[in-house]
Design a protein around this motif. Sequence first.
Motif, PDB file in Angstrom:
ATOM      1  N   PRO A 186       0.810  -1.228   0.000  1.00  0.00           N
ATOM      2  CA  PRO A 186       0.000   0.000   0.000  1.00  0.00           C
ATOM      3  C   PRO A 186       0.838   1.269   0.000  1.00  0.00           C
ATOM      4  N   TRP A 187       2.042   1.209   0.567  1.00  0.00           N
ATOM      5  CA  TRP A 187       2.880   2.412   0.682  1.00  0.00           C
ATOM      6  C   TRP A 187       3.973   2.465  -0.396  1.00  0.00           C
ATOM      7  N   GLY A 188       3.925   1.565  -1.354  1.00  0.00           N
ATOM      8  CA  GLY A 188       4.942   1.574  -2.407  1.00  0.00           C
ATOM      9  C   GLY A 188       6.015   0.542  -2.161  1.00  0.00           C
ATOM     10  N   CYS A 232       9.472  -2.621   7.820  1.00  0.00           N
ATOM     11  CA  CYS A 232       8.650  -3.816   8.023  1.00  0.00           C
ATOM     12  C   CYS A 232       7.568  -3.513   9.051  1.00  0.00           C
ATOM     13  N   THR A 233       6.314  -3.680   8.663  1.00  0.00           N
ATOM     14  CA  THR A 233       5.211  -3.460   9.590  1.00  0.00           C
ATOM     15  C   THR A 233       5.033  -4.686  10.473  1.00  0.00           C
ATOM     16  N   LYS A 293       2.804   0.869  18.903  1.00  0.00           N
ATOM     17  CA  LYS A 293       1.822   1.699  18.198  1.00  0.00           C
ATOM     18  C   LYS A 293       1.795   3.134  18.692  1.00  0.00           C
ATOM     19  N   THR A 294       2.331   3.385  19.883  1.00  0.00           N
ATOM     20  CA  THR A 294       2.308   4.746  20.429  1.00  0.00           C
ATOM     21  C   THR A 294       3.385   5.641  19.825  1.00  0.00           C
ATOM     22  N   TYR A 322       1.737   4.021   6.429  1.00  0.00           N
ATOM     23  CA  TYR A 322       1.787   2.600   6.762  1.00  0.00           C
ATOM     24  C   TYR A 322       0.553   2.126   7.524  1.00  0.00           C
ATOM     25  N   GLY A 323      -0.390   3.015   7.790  1.00  0.00           N
ATOM     26  CA  GLY A 323      -1.609   2.618   8.472  1.00  0.00           C
ATOM     27  C   GLY A 323      -1.414   2.426   9.962  1.00  0.00           C
ATOM     28  N   THR A 324      -2.148   1.474  10.535  1.00  0.00           N
ATOM     29  CA  THR A 324      -2.133   1.276  11.988  1.00  0.00           C
ATOM     30  C   THR A 324      -1.102   0.256  12.456  1.00  0.00           C
TER      31      THR A 324
END
Length: 278
Positions: A183-185, A213-214, A239-240, A247-249
């Motif tokens: 999604p981010w390329g 890396c997510t 996540k904080t 990159y979303g959540t």
Amino acid sequence: MLDQSNPAHIFTSLASLALTKYLFGVFARWKRSKSFEYVGQVSAVYCYPVKSCGGFQLEAGECSRLGVKVQEVTDRHWMVIKSNGDFLTQRQEPKMAVIQVNYNGNNLQIKADGMPVLNVPINLPLNKSKILPCRVWGDKTFGLDCGQEAGTWLSKFLGIDGLRLVFSAPELEKRDSSLVEKPWGKPALPGDQDNWQVIKIGETVEMRLLDPCTRCKMTTVNSSTGELSQSGEPLKTLKTFRCFDKYGTSPIFGVNATIDAAGPIHVGDPVYALRKLV
């Protein structure tokens, strides 16, 4: 005036051009090497032969284009799939974390509490009738079935019918990361918060960093018990401060890389980084 049609003259010109090109290449590599900075050293090397199962620690291994390799065992070249071909990981079955995988001679050795030791031949002969279609996320691929004994062992331990263990045999096609769309390329852009472009390990190994890396809920699996963290940590804390809009959540931790120069890697090897130009 020199005779341009003279073969000796033409040879001399080509030789001079080749030498100039070679010297320029040497200078460019020398200049680039001076841009690397020492950032640390290798503290541990691990190999995880079966995707999403336990692995083993090494003092040294071969850093190949297809993953860390020791003897004939390469990182994540075996995978558990469901009856429909979809890959299975700790995301769905955290209990996979306590499956211990090592190697012994010509066999991959798989253990778990309450189960007999499972020995799987490392060098399975390619039998086209035993090649199974598989799916890793949206990517379709193929794996060589490791046999009924392995499938039954996994199904019994994990409590899921129809599981199979497949092997990415050398003759089978490998996943081409250049075709993967996210999604981010694709590669990270200069100026990102994480600004390493290339890392070099020891005297030989060189990795080009592609994109961050997510992280997912696999980070919350206790590798000793195979249970999910009830608190949601460490993903909750990540996540904080490690989430970014594009990159979303899913928080960023770690990076995907490709091997430009393969070679040996040892615990204690120095690590150097080449930073992006900002």
